[in-house]
Design an enzyme around this catalytic site. Sequence first.
Site, short mmCIF file in Angstrom:
data_model
loop_
_atom_site.label_atom_id
_atom_site.label_comp_id
_atom_site.label_asym_id
_atom_site.label_seq_id
_atom_site.Cartn_x
_atom_site.Cartn_y
_atom_site.Cartn_z
N GLU A 149 0.62 -1.16 -0.09
CA GLU A 149 -0.06 0.01 0.01
C GLU A 149 0.67 1.19 0.00
O GLU A 149 0.43 2.28 0.89
CB GLU A 149 -1.14 0.04 1.26
N GLU A 264 -4.88 -11.05 -1.77
CA GLU A 264 -5.69 -11.10 -0.52
C GLU A 264 -7.31 -10.91 -0.78
O GLU A 264 -7.98 -10.20 -0.16
CB GLU A 264 -5.58 -9.59 0.22
C1 XIL Z 1 -5.64 -7.05 8.07
C2 XIL Z 1 -6.03 -8.33 8.79
O1 XIL Z 1 -6.69 -9.20 8.04
C3 XIL Z 1 -6.46 -8.00 10.37
O2 XIL Z 1 -6.56 -9.36 11.01
C4 XIL Z 1 -5.82 -6.90 10.88
O3 XIL Z 1 -6.42 -6.59 12.11
C5 XIL Z 1 -5.46 -5.70 10.05
O4 XIL Z 1 -5.03 -5.92 8.91
N1 XIL Z 1 -4.52 -4.76 3.50
C6 XIL Z 1 -3.32 -5.74 3.85
C7 XIL Z 1 -3.66 -6.58 4.99
O5 XIL Z 1 -2.32 -5.55 3.30
O6 XIL Z 1 -2.63 -6.59 5.67
C8 XIL Z 1 -4.77 -6.17 6.10
O7 XIL Z 1 -4.99 -7.59 6.91
C9 XIL Z 1 -5.92 -5.86 5.30
C10 XIL Z 1 -5.84 -4.79 4.13
#
Ligand code: XIL
Length: 353
Positions: A149, A264
């Site tokens: 990000e 993701e």
């Molecule tokens: C999220 C996790 O799923 C949660 O458990 C945590 O509390 C916060 O982070 N983008 C990303 C991930 O790159 O690392 C994030 O994961 C969701 C958004």
Amino acid sequence: MSRITRRDALAGTASLALAWPSAGLAQVGRPAIPFGSAAQIEPFRADPRYREALKTYCNVIVPMNDLKWEALRHDRSRFDFSGADELVAFARGNKQALRGHALLWGMALPPWAKEMSTKAEAERELISHIETVVDRYKGVIPTWDVVNEVIAHDPTLEEPYRDTIWQRLLGPEHIEIAFRTAAQIDPEARLVINDYDFEDTDPRIVRRRAAALSIIRDLRDKGIPVHGLGMQAHLYGERAIDTPGLQHFMQDLGTLGVDVEITELDVIDWKLPAVARERDSTAANLVSTFLNAVVPARQPKAIVTWGLSDRYSWIGETFARKDSAKARPLPLDEDYRPKPMMKVLDRYRLGTS
Ligand code: XIL
């Protein structure tokens, strides 16, 4: 805890060759794509059904939170690899491949890191963090989300970078420092730039794709290795997939010689109707449309969902529904039963057409 030895590391590399059992099942027309999920340490420890699902469905495991700064660097003076090591050991024991997430992110930082105040301090911490983490898992974690990000939410040509502590203290150079350091420590590693919001037709999304390409091109021009773009693919139930836009994006990445990975995948169902069956079918169709746009244009190196079962997901908290219905963002339901989304994923996971 002792450092993973070179011998362990080599054993890990050897086992990777066996890590794609589904590849042998590939049927004419559609090769299997390595499939996996992010694994969250709390349910991993507490829920045997969760561990079983990770074994059953995944040939890739991604520690969901345990390689983030917040987990590894809670104390400034020492690294805590306990959670990451547990998940890594599980994956290796099951001959599953691993992805590392993430070496640099503007979020999930421990309080001390948010208080860094000089360029020199940020640079020193960033480099030593990446050196330590990549070295520890060298030969064991072959793919890293090096930066996560770093593209502005709504980028412009002048300001493509996200406003984070790294950008504030180091400027755009934070990206090259991260890639350069990771490459130096593990020259064999696949290095990925991971980001969100590439999928729909909004002009902001078009700008985000352009920003990703321009950042990758910049790194390439400087001779810094970047092997892949990770598309998080948190798909919004209420937004339409931009098939031609994605196809074009895949071609542009191909021209740059950069791979793509889906890193993701889940469906943000906050605005979808409450009826579970309807929601599940919309989510499955969305994932199908998305993968149909991407895969034929540039076959992803992996497809990873951000969790497996609706029992555990960040979506319900982060994208809260107005009613009290529980979020259904993932391919298995709360009781680990496959949903229509899993049927769609099976086509890619198993290589069937
Ligand atoms: C999220 C996790 O799923 C949660 O458990 C945590 O509390 C916060 O982070 N983008 C990303 C991930 O790159 O690392 C994030 O994961 C969701 C958004």
